[in-house]
Design a protein around this motif. Sequence first.
Motif, PDB file in Angstrom:
ATOM      1  N   ALA A   2       0.825  -1.211   0.000  1.00  0.00           N
ATOM      2  CA  ALA A   2       0.000   0.000   0.000  1.00  0.00           C
ATOM      3  C   ALA A   2       0.855   1.256   0.000  1.00  0.00           C
ATOM      4  N   ASN A  14      -6.096   3.766  -0.316  1.00  0.00           N
ATOM      5  CA  ASN A  14      -4.741   3.856   0.211  1.00  0.00           C
ATOM      6  C   ASN A  14      -4.654   4.939   1.290  1.00  0.00           C
ATOM      7  N   TYR A  17      -6.067   3.437   4.395  1.00  0.00           N
ATOM      8  CA  TYR A  17      -5.122   2.474   4.957  1.00  0.00           C
ATOM      9  C   TYR A  17      -3.997   3.177   5.709  1.00  0.00           C
ATOM     10  N   LYS A  30      -3.094  -6.915   9.872  1.00  0.00           N
ATOM     11  CA  LYS A  30      -4.008  -7.832   9.187  1.00  0.00           C
ATOM     12  C   LYS A  30      -5.427  -7.291   9.180  1.00  0.00           C
ATOM     13  N   THR A  33      -5.600  -4.392   6.790  1.00  0.00           N
ATOM     14  CA  THR A  33      -5.533  -4.880   5.415  1.00  0.00           C
ATOM     15  C   THR A  33      -6.869  -5.459   4.974  1.00  0.00           C
ATOM     16  N   ILE A  34      -7.531  -6.213   5.844  1.00  0.00           N
ATOM     17  CA  ILE A  34      -8.846  -6.769   5.526  1.00  0.00           C
ATOM     18  C   ILE A  34      -9.850  -5.641   5.306  1.00  0.00           C
ATOM     19  N   ALA A  36      -9.159  -2.628   4.226  1.00  0.00           N
ATOM     20  CA  ALA A  36      -8.819  -2.001   2.940  1.00  0.00           C
ATOM     21  C   ALA A  36      -9.298  -2.865   1.779  1.00  0.00           C
ATOM     22  N   MET A  37      -9.175  -4.180   1.911  1.00  0.00           N
ATOM     23  CA  MET A  37      -9.656  -5.067   0.852  1.00  0.00           C
ATOM     24  C   MET A  37     -11.172  -4.972   0.727  1.00  0.00           C
ATOM     25  N   SER A  38     -11.866  -4.849   1.836  1.00  0.00           N
ATOM     26  CA  SER A  38     -13.312  -4.702   1.805  1.00  0.00           C
ATOM     27  C   SER A  38     -13.706  -3.416   1.089  1.00  0.00           C
ATOM     28  N   ARG A  39     -13.016  -2.329   1.383  1.00  0.00           N
ATOM     29  CA  ARG A  39     -13.284  -1.064   0.693  1.00  0.00           C
ATOM     30  C   ARG A  39     -12.981  -1.168  -0.792  1.00  0.00           C
ATOM     31  N   LEU A  40     -11.907  -1.866  -1.136  1.00  0.00           N
ATOM     32  CA  LEU A  40     -11.557  -2.044  -2.543  1.00  0.00           C
ATOM     33  C   LEU A  40     -12.646  -2.820  -3.281  1.00  0.00           C
ATOM     34  N   LEU A  41     -13.133  -3.898  -2.670  1.00  0.00           N
ATOM     35  CA  LEU A  41     -14.176  -4.699  -3.307  1.00  0.00           C
ATOM     36  C   LEU A  41     -15.463  -3.904  -3.484  1.00  0.00           C
TER      37      LEU A  41
END
Length: 62
Positions: A2, A14, A17, A30, A33-34, A36-41
Amino acid sequence: MASTASYVHPSHINDWYQRKEQSSMSNGTKKITIGAMSRLLRTMHYLVINNQLYDCNTASKH
């Protein structure tokens, strides 16, 4: 990952994050990161459903 993305491809995900990582030393990366991945999806889903391209300036206003 990131931190290197912030220089090449700025995004509101980003930024989120980086803020979480700086403000929360007790939580592990962790969980951040999870998140951030949720926001990305969610962002990707919105863009695909509405047939739009990602624009950092528009995304940071929301």
